[in-house]
Design an enzyme around this catalytic site. Sequence first.
Site, PDB file in Angstrom:
ATOM      1  N   HIS A   1      34.418  42.359  29.805  1.00  0.00           N
ATOM      2  CA  HIS A   1      34.241  42.057  31.234  1.00  0.00           C
ATOM      3  C   HIS A   1      32.509  42.009  31.630  1.00  0.00           C
ATOM      4  CE1 HIS A   1      37.934  42.152  33.264  1.00  0.00           C
ATOM      5  NE2 HIS A   1      38.364  43.206  32.513  1.00  0.00           N
TER       6      HIS A   1
ATOM      7  N   LYS B   1      22.990  40.880  40.502  1.00  0.00           N
ATOM      8  CA  LYS B   1      23.746  40.216  41.712  1.00  0.00           C
ATOM      9  C   LYS B   1      22.934  39.442  42.797  1.00  0.00           C
ATOM     10  CE  LYS B   1      28.023  42.484  40.850  1.00  0.00           C
ATOM     11  NZ  LYS B   1      28.956  41.548  40.423  1.00  0.00           N
TER      12      LYS B   1
ATOM     13  N   LYS C   1      29.562  42.774  47.542  1.00  0.00           N
ATOM     14  CA  LYS C   1      29.839  43.234  46.264  1.00  0.00           C
ATOM     15  C   LYS C   1      29.084  44.450  45.595  1.00  0.00           C
ATOM     16  CE  LYS C   1      28.863  38.887  45.125  1.00  0.00           C
ATOM     17  NZ  LYS C   1      29.363  38.353  44.247  1.00  0.00           N
ATOM     18  N   ARG C   2      29.304  44.757  44.659  1.00  0.00           N
ATOM     19  CA  ARG C   2      28.511  45.959  44.389  1.00  0.00           C
ATOM     20  C   ARG C   2      27.026  45.658  44.198  1.00  0.00           C
ATOM     21  NH1 ARG C   2      27.339  47.053  38.806  1.00  0.00           N
ATOM     22  NH2 ARG C   2      28.948  45.449  38.121  1.00  0.00           N
TER      23      ARG C   2
ATOM     24  N   THR D   1      35.536  37.801  41.142  1.00  0.00           N
ATOM     25  CA  THR D   1      36.669  37.411  41.700  1.00  0.00           C
ATOM     26  C   THR D   1      36.357  37.167  43.120  1.00  0.00           C
ATOM     27  OG1 THR D   1      37.632  39.578  41.902  1.00  0.00           O
ATOM     28  CG2 THR D   1      38.085  38.359  40.132  1.00  0.00           C
TER      29      THR D   1
ATOM     30  N   LYS E   1      38.038  34.877  46.150  1.00  0.00           N
ATOM     31  CA  LYS E   1      38.865  35.235  47.686  1.00  0.00           C
ATOM     32  C   LYS E   1      38.135  34.645  48.712  1.00  0.00           C
ATOM     33  CE  LYS E   1      39.545  39.646  45.220  1.00  0.00           C
ATOM     34  NZ  LYS E   1      38.794  40.692  44.965  1.00  0.00           N
TER      35      LYS E   1
END
Length: 832
Positions: free
Chosen positions: A366, A563, A557-558, A665, A669
Amino acid sequence: MTEEQMGLNETLDQKMLIIKSFLEHLEYTLGKDKYSATKYDRFNALAYAVRDKLVERWLDTQQAYYNSDHKRVYYISMEFLMGRTLGNSLINLGIWDEFQEALDSLGENYFEETLDEEQDAGLGNGGLGRLAACFLDSMATMSIPAYGYGIRYEYGIFRQHIADGAQVEIPDNWLRYRNPWELDRQEHLHTVKFYGRVITTFDKNGKLLREWVDTEDVMAMAYDTPIPGYQTNSVNTLRLWTAKSSREFDLKFFNEGNYIRAVEKKMQSETISKVLYPADNVIEGKELRFKQEYFLASATVHDVIYRFKKKHSDMKRLPEKVAIQLNDTHPTLAIPELMRVLMDLHNVEWEDAWEITRKTFAYTNHTILPEALEQWPVWFFEQILPRHLQIIYEINENFLKEIREHFPDDPDRLSRMSIVEEHWERKIRMAHLAIVGSHSVNGVAALHTEILKNELFRDFYEMYPERFNNKTNGITQRRWLKMSNPRLSALIDDYIGPGWTTNLYELEKLRAIASDPEFLERWQKVKRENKEYLCRYILQHNHIEVDPESLFDVQVKRIHEYKRQLLNVLHIITLFNRIKDNPKAEVVPRTFIFAGKAAPAYAAAKLIIRLINAVAAVVNRDPDVAGRIKVVFLANYGVTLAEKIFPASDLSEQISTAGTEASGTGNMKFALNGALTIGTLDGANIEIMEEVGRENIFIFGMTAAEVAALRARGYNPREYYNNNRELRRVLDMIASGYFSPWAPELFTPLTESLLNLGDYYMLLADYAAYVACQEKVSELFRQKDEWTRQAILNCAGMGKFSSDRTIDQYARDIWGIKPVDILPGAVELQRH
């Protein structure tokens, strides 16, 4: 009596049965009446009433699996981010409307208020755990004989509270009351061993035997949760392990009056399943994490063997009946554990045990981030798992021989590929062990898999090309559209029917009506209502009034540097400066929404949260930008909050540095709920672009190849700083304390990281392209119907991104497993 009257009577009878079951559980299970029952009691009573509906199908499913003797998959994951179970169960069982009508007859909004009492299960943190939860839903819906295996953490990672703009971690004691969905299986206890030593003996035939003795034992006790499929009789099982002491307390110390020592071992044993992700910045936390991973692996392997032996005695048949999927590197210790069980407990020869093991296991990677590719110190194994260290050394010795045979003229490969890291501190490379010990290694998006094959695991791909494959991640549309966005679900049903709930490719039919004026208007009405709902939540929890007509620009998100939430903040400050310079300028109003948790020991991520809130404090109270920009950080992000955010979002921020996000993901969504994506060509963004069309997505920035090339020739972030006036101004404002006048140097570590420590994730290199792309976003948002048309096309293109498709590929290509028909009432028939 007319058919209409008969139908009415049947409806009334059904309603009365539901109310009767609910009230009986309130009284007999919980010991409460309508005067003493709390809202949480009401939730539990309703959950038990729904669980009653699940149990018969659950038993039928398990009996069918046993009778058919089909091959089964065992999905091992350290996380399962399940969210709330009640609503999902009602939808999957097809009884939402009946229960809503029955409960609301007891009082206004009785049903909705009761559902809202459920806590999110503290079993996961991020995408890894949410993916596992989606997979469980798909496997049950598709009648795939499957079991999920994880740890029953007493405490989740933490509850996030924001105080003075900073993240504060509060214990997430989600099990403090009760979990009505689980059933404890006290008969399913497995002994998990730690520490001790290995002694070598010989049997009467001179065969070498090894015995692991003088161990400290912990008992793994099973708790089972039913996982219902959608519109099917299948109800699969999530089995979670909790740690129990092998004895309640030491009677010797108790009799001597030393009560603390008497229970000390019990308490130490049971800490193993206490908390999700213990802090790993101290050695005690690392050791506990290591023990958690082995605890999960050992208990699961023993349980799988126990179930296999109910019908089979020949261990060589294990791969015919069992597939074990490792969800990332965390459960990799299951590989040496199965070897140990086969050799030491079932007398299987090494060669046979290795062939059985390799054919049984498959590994999903992952991440490509070095920090997430686990390596455990050899001394951990020497002290805690001495037998497994012997097994891993032997696996590695045989593997190194194989490398020499394949590549006799390339000695450097030995050190690169060895399972044992020999540099500095000796460590066991868990990803290498997972690859060597599995028959399949898959990435989770096309780009990610290519990076695995051509960069991260290139040596392994050249040696075992047949093992590597891609399985692009997916999400369950039952949770992320039907349940979380009922308004949009109903609208889609009205136009194309409900077939998309089990075949997401049905959404393709929306393309034909994407420009239909009536459909556009109804879609816009749904989006407006969803945004108004989120506005009320923001006002209640953040005390900020948000304009539902503004563009909801969302990054949830985290919190992690790769990110690039910080890049988003740089853009916000840029817009702020433009408005301050020209207060009369025409600006598309935006509400910037952030949410996510930073790991407790991740200082930079926690500082980014502080900066977001500091910028929010300045922007939200500045009269020049009033009605134009709002910034909101929503605390304690989880599944339930996500279900409020995704339906209301206009723009989805997927802006990681190209080549760093395995898949994502959240991007799926958002798009499924009609948000447009602004993103880099990273992870699954690329495949989303291919499905929805390049013209219906906002792509900016460097590609993964361009990132690698820039890094190779020498990236100098100060060049971008010096050559871009707006960027220089934004960074100077942060560094000078403009957003933190009470502590001017508070955010200096962030600007230092960007300007003087290399800007590893290349925010400055992508800044100009990102800002320019955001201008295109604003231009399109002014064209309301065109924006909506593209939003519809994004939703229409999501067929590929159902977890049903992903699981179908796993079952066909990796596991070799077919669905099992579940006949309803089989257990009831046996009972009679």
